[in-house]
Design a protein around this motif. Structure first.
Motif, PDB file in Angstrom:
ATOM      1  N   GLN A  39       0.886  -1.349  -0.087  1.00 39.22           N
ATOM      2  CA  GLN A  39       0.180   0.077   0.155  1.00 39.22           C
ATOM      3  C   GLN A  39       0.865   1.370   0.032  1.00 39.22           C
ATOM      4  OE1 GLN A  39      -3.332  -2.280   2.662  1.00 39.22           O
ATOM      5  NE2 GLN A  39      -3.060   0.008   2.998  1.00 39.22           N
ATOM      6  N   GLU A  40       2.174   1.122  -0.131  1.00 39.61           N
ATOM      7  CA  GLU A  40       2.975   2.383  -0.111  1.00 39.61           C
ATOM      8  C   GLU A  40       2.785   3.325  -1.005  1.00 39.61           C
ATOM      9  OE1 GLU A  40       4.088  -0.806  -0.575  1.00 39.61           O
ATOM     10  OE2 GLU A  40       5.437  -1.451   0.740  1.00 39.61           O
ATOM     11  N   ALA A  41       2.414   3.177  -2.001  1.00 44.37           N
ATOM     12  CA  ALA A  41       2.297   4.280  -3.173  1.00 44.37           C
ATOM     13  C   ALA A  41       1.085   5.171  -2.646  1.00 44.37           C
ATOM     14  CB  ALA A  41       2.039   3.534  -4.467  1.00 44.37           C
ATOM     15  N   SER A 100       7.779   4.142 -13.982  1.00 50.76           N
ATOM     16  CA  SER A 100       7.170   5.737 -14.270  1.00 50.76           C
ATOM     17  C   SER A 100       8.286   6.801 -14.232  1.00 50.76           C
ATOM     18  CB  SER A 100       6.214   5.963 -13.287  1.00 50.76           C
ATOM     19  OG  SER A 100       4.973   5.238 -13.710  1.00 50.76           O
ATOM     20  N   ALA A 101       9.005   6.624 -13.283  1.00 53.74           N
ATOM     21  CA  ALA A 101      10.082   7.697 -13.059  1.00 53.74           C
ATOM     22  C   ALA A 101      11.188   7.705 -14.234  1.00 53.74           C
ATOM     23  CB  ALA A 101      10.813   7.599 -11.831  1.00 53.74           C
ATOM     24  N   LYS A 102      11.495   6.410 -14.520  1.00 52.31           N
ATOM     25  CA  LYS A 102      12.471   6.273 -15.749  1.00 52.31           C
ATOM     26  C   LYS A 102      11.642   6.767 -17.178  1.00 52.31           C
ATOM     27  CE  LYS A 102      13.749   1.939 -14.725  1.00 52.31           C
ATOM     28  NZ  LYS A 102      14.475   0.660 -14.875  1.00 52.31           N
ATOM     29  N   GLN A 103      10.499   6.256 -17.387  1.00 49.14           N
ATOM     30  CA  GLN A 103       9.919   6.558 -18.552  1.00 49.14           C
ATOM     31  C   GLN A 103       9.644   7.960 -18.803  1.00 49.14           C
ATOM     32  OE1 GLN A 103       6.140   4.344 -18.782  1.00 49.14           O
ATOM     33  NE2 GLN A 103       7.264   2.408 -19.123  1.00 49.14           N
ATOM     34  N   ASP A 161      -0.251   3.155  -8.287  1.00 48.18           N
ATOM     35  CA  ASP A 161       0.667   3.997  -9.066  1.00 48.18           C
ATOM     36  C   ASP A 161       0.815   5.341  -8.397  1.00 48.18           C
ATOM     37  OD1 ASP A 161       1.557   5.703 -10.914  1.00 48.18           O
ATOM     38  OD2 ASP A 161      -0.074   5.369 -12.409  1.00 48.18           O
ATOM     39  N   ALA A 162       2.012   5.353  -7.691  1.00 44.03           N
ATOM     40  CA  ALA A 162       2.072   6.649  -6.865  1.00 44.03           C
ATOM     41  C   ALA A 162       1.991   8.004  -7.708  1.00 44.03           C
ATOM     42  CB  ALA A 162       3.796   6.965  -6.356  1.00 44.03           C
ATOM     43  N   PHE A 163       2.302   8.056  -9.119  1.00 43.88           N
ATOM     44  CA  PHE A 163       2.090   9.182  -9.992  1.00 43.88           C
ATOM     45  C   PHE A 163       0.635   9.243 -10.045  1.00 43.88           C
ATOM     46  CE2 PHE A 163       6.405   7.989 -10.858  1.00 43.88           C
ATOM     47  CZ  PHE A 163       7.042   9.394 -10.924  1.00 43.88           C
ATOM     48  N   ALA A 164      -0.016   8.332 -10.337  1.00 45.90           N
ATOM     49  CA  ALA A 164      -1.602   8.665 -10.291  1.00 45.90           C
ATOM     50  C   ALA A 164      -2.309   9.229  -9.080  1.00 45.90           C
ATOM     51  CB  ALA A 164      -2.229   7.245 -10.666  1.00 45.90           C
ATOM     52  N   VAL A 165      -1.813   8.761  -7.963  1.00 42.95           N
ATOM     53  CA  VAL A 165      -2.425   9.236  -6.851  1.00 42.95           C
ATOM     54  C   VAL A 165      -2.056  10.513  -6.281  1.00 42.95           C
ATOM     55  CG1 VAL A 165      -2.317   9.000  -4.229  1.00 42.95           C
ATOM     56  CG2 VAL A 165      -2.333   6.888  -5.640  1.00 42.95           C
ATOM     57  N   TYR A 166      -0.582  10.646  -6.927  1.00 47.27           N
ATOM     58  CA  TYR A 166      -0.330  12.354  -6.721  1.00 47.27           C
ATOM     59  C   TYR A 166      -0.906  13.360  -7.798  1.00 47.27           C
ATOM     60  CZ  TYR A 166       2.932  16.378  -7.504  1.00 47.27           C
ATOM     61  OH  TYR A 166       3.345  17.493  -7.790  1.00 47.27           O
ATOM     62  N   GLU A 167      -1.157  13.015  -8.827  1.00 47.34           N
ATOM     63  CA  GLU A 167      -1.751  13.642  -9.844  1.00 47.34           C
ATOM     64  C   GLU A 167      -3.374  13.946  -9.350  1.00 47.34           C
ATOM     65  OE1 GLU A 167      -0.887  11.656 -13.285  1.00 47.34           O
ATOM     66  OE2 GLU A 167       1.031  13.071 -13.614  1.00 47.34           O
ATOM     67  N   ALA A 168      -3.913  13.026  -8.931  1.00 47.71           N
ATOM     68  CA  ALA A 168      -5.351  13.223  -8.616  1.00 47.71           C
ATOM     69  C   ALA A 168      -5.463  13.891  -7.011  1.00 47.71           C
ATOM     70  CB  ALA A 168      -6.025  11.755  -8.204  1.00 47.71           C
ATOM     71  N   THR A 169      -4.588  13.770  -6.295  1.00 57.24           N
ATOM     72  CA  THR A 169      -4.374  14.523  -4.884  1.00 57.24           C
ATOM     73  C   THR A 169      -4.084  15.929  -5.212  1.00 57.24           C
ATOM     74  OG1 THR A 169      -3.774  12.473  -3.879  1.00 57.24           O
ATOM     75  CG2 THR A 169      -3.799  14.430  -2.449  1.00 57.24           C
ATOM     76  N   SER A 170      -3.062  16.270  -6.091  1.00 58.47           N
ATOM     77  CA  SER A 170      -2.715  17.245  -6.257  1.00 58.47           C
ATOM     78  C   SER A 170      -3.908  18.436  -6.925  1.00 58.47           C
ATOM     79  CB  SER A 170      -1.751  17.597  -7.284  1.00 58.47           C
ATOM     80  OG  SER A 170      -0.488  17.085  -6.943  1.00 58.47           O
ATOM     81  N   ASP A 179       2.981  -4.134  -8.206  1.00 57.09           N
ATOM     82  CA  ASP A 179       4.149  -3.763  -7.158  1.00 57.09           C
ATOM     83  C   ASP A 179       4.230  -2.281  -7.258  1.00 57.09           C
ATOM     84  OD1 ASP A 179       5.314  -4.716  -4.707  1.00 57.09           O
ATOM     85  OD2 ASP A 179       7.003  -3.502  -5.687  1.00 57.09           O
ATOM     86  N   PRO A 180       3.967  -1.599  -6.243  1.00 54.12           N
ATOM     87  CA  PRO A 180       3.994   0.079  -6.102  1.00 54.12           C
ATOM     88  C   PRO A 180       5.386   0.156  -6.283  1.00 54.12           C
ATOM     89  CG  PRO A 180       3.108  -0.812  -4.021  1.00 54.12           C
ATOM     90  CD  PRO A 180       3.092  -1.919  -4.857  1.00 54.12           C
ATOM     91  N   VAL A 181       6.386  -0.310  -5.765  1.00 45.48           N
ATOM     92  CA  VAL A 181       8.081  -0.040  -6.042  1.00 45.48           C
ATOM     93  C   VAL A 181       8.375  -0.003  -7.526  1.00 45.48           C
ATOM     94  CG1 VAL A 181      10.406  -0.650  -5.301  1.00 45.48           C
ATOM     95  CG2 VAL A 181       8.456  -1.047  -3.602  1.00 45.48           C
ATOM     96  N   ASP A 182       8.118  -1.631  -8.039  1.00 45.60           N
ATOM     97  CA  ASP A 182       8.188  -1.359  -9.578  1.00 45.60           C
ATOM     98  C   ASP A 182       7.763  -0.088 -10.606  1.00 45.60           C
ATOM     99  OD1 ASP A 182       9.929  -3.585  -8.563  1.00 45.60           O
ATOM    100  OD2 ASP A 182       8.305  -4.873  -9.345  1.00 45.60           O
ATOM    101  N   LEU A 183       6.344  -0.230  -9.948  1.00 42.28           N
ATOM    102  CA  LEU A 183       5.702   0.733 -10.821  1.00 42.28           C
ATOM    103  C   LEU A 183       6.164   2.271 -10.867  1.00 42.28           C
ATOM    104  CD1 LEU A 183       1.990  -0.354 -10.528  1.00 42.28           C
ATOM    105  CD2 LEU A 183       3.455  -0.899 -12.390  1.00 42.28           C
ATOM    106  N   CYS A 184       6.556   2.778  -9.724  1.00 42.80           N
ATOM    107  CA  CYS A 184       7.035   3.932  -9.375  1.00 42.80           C
ATOM    108  C   CYS A 184       8.329   4.213 -10.136  1.00 42.80           C
ATOM    109  CB  CYS A 184       7.149   4.476  -7.872  1.00 42.80           C
ATOM    110  SG  CYS A 184       7.597   5.694  -7.487  1.00 42.80           S
ATOM    111  N   ALA A 185       9.408   3.092 -10.044  1.00 43.14           N
ATOM    112  CA  ALA A 185      10.508   3.304 -10.629  1.00 43.14           C
ATOM    113  C   ALA A 185      10.393   3.178 -12.110  1.00 43.14           C
ATOM    114  CB  ALA A 185      11.419   2.000 -10.314  1.00 43.14           C
TER     115      ALA A 185
END
Ligand SMILES: Cc1ncc(C[n+]2csc(CCOP(=O)(O)OP(=O)(O)O)c2C)c(N)n1
Ligand SMILES: [Mg+2]
Length: 322
Positions: A46-48, A275-278, A211-220, A267-273
């Motif tokens: 649940q980290e992301a 996305s950050a690279k892409q 997906d940390a990016f999706a959560v970040y974007e929606a929350t922002s 997995d949130p660790v892999d998905l975040c890494a």
């Protein structure tokens, strides 16, 4: 929405720090800590959710959370040593070792913490949002809870009050799809939480909590509107609890291996890494550096907690007020 490299780095750091800390606690690498925290609630998977949401907040925004709290505490920026020491019941902990995993806070950074009562923080969060509105600033309150909180009477009362008073509180549902061994289908109709929140007049949306990016974007986007309008909002982040309700819980009694494998594949660790690279925000080297730093930070925090003293027996009555 543009995400900066600094934001991506913060999200990834919070995610891997939480993962390494939980791995260490589960492995019981520290005898002193492990003996105290066996009743705790693992947050792995649940980290992301917390990392993405808190990256969209400022320090003067307040967060409340439920009993599954380590990722929220870390993402809001608590001192890692003080967090681990609190879990271990040591005097150097966030609450002097008196509160443990379910009773701790650090108001200097807006981390108002959990309680052991499911949905128990929600009316307090609404009260704080009312105070913030009266104070006239633009900061907001994020009130995190999980799916098991939604059938509680106090959830309905808090939603209603926030709606009636139109205060800047973000009801943030971290839907990990289980309350102990019970999925929402057995306790909540309709199963559509966005619709349920709309019944109280809350605009809301559902996001991918892995997906940390999706959560970040929606929350922002949501928080930006709340800063202007000073009104309540709702977000549901769908996620999954890799382990049982508590450390000793055997999930095979109520979940299938296929379901667990599906979610571990997101997995949130892999998905975040990835996305950050892409997105060209972090290189493979930078990601590795962040992982190394997080590993060291966790080791230092555990050492600090291990070496800290337990409270004296004489301190037992210090915080008893009635
Ligand atoms: C008011 C209340 N009722 C019941 C409990 C016992 N209890 C502790 S955790 C839990 C399940 C909570 O599920 P959820 O809200 O989905 O949180 P999660 O464990 O998924 O983070 C229950 C029933 C409690 N602590 N408080
Ligand atoms: Mg739940």
């Amino acid at each position: 929405m543009d995400v900066t490299s600094a934001t991506a780095a913060k999200m990834y750091r919070d995610i891997v720090t939480t993962r390494y800390l939980e791995d260490a606690l589960i492995a019981g690498i520290s005898g002193a800590i492990h003996s105290v925290m066996r009743v705790g609630h693992p947050v792995t998977g649940q980290e992301a959710v917390a990392a993405g949401a808190c990256a969209a907040l400022r320090q003067d925004d307040l967060i409340f959370c439920g009993h599954r709290m380590k990722h929220w505490a870390i993402a809001k920026g608590v001192d890692l040593g003080a967090l681990v020491a609190e879990i271990a019941g040591k005097t150097t902990g966030l609450a002097g070792g008196m509160g443990g995993e379910m009773h701790n806070y650090d108001d200097s950074i807006g981390y108002m913490g959990p309680t052991h009562m499911v949905a128990g923080t929600l009316p307090v969060a609404v009260g704080c949002a009312m105070a913030l509105k009266l104070q006239g600033g633009d900061n907001i309150v994020l009130a995190e809870y999980s799916d098991g909180a939604t059938p509680n009477g106090v959830w309905h009362e808090a939603m209603n009050l926030a709606s009636v008073y139109q205060v800047p509180v973000l009801f943030f549902l971290e839907n990990n799809q289980y309350a102990e061994s019970t999925p929402p289908i057995y306790h909540s109709r309709p199963g559509n939480f966005v619709e349920k929140a709309a019944g109280y007049g809350f605009p809301g949306e559902k996001v991918d909590g892995q997906d940390a990016f999706a959560v970040y974007e929606a929350t922002s986007k949501t928080v930006e509107a709340m800063r202007r309008e000073r009104t309540p909002r709702f977000i549901e982040a769908v996620t999954y609890r890799y382990y049982g309700h508590w450390y000793g819980d055997r999930t095979s009694r109520y979940r299938t291996a296929e379901e667990e494998a599906y979610w571990r594949g997101r997995d949130p660790v892999d998905l975040c890494a990835e996305s950050a690279k892409q997105r060209g925000l972090l290189s493979a080297d930078e990601l590795e550096q962040i992982r190394d730093q997080a590993k060291r930070a966790v080791a230092t925090a555990i050492e600090f907690a291990d070496e800290s003293p337990f409270p004296d027996l004489a301190d037992l009555e210090q915080y008893v007020i009635a």
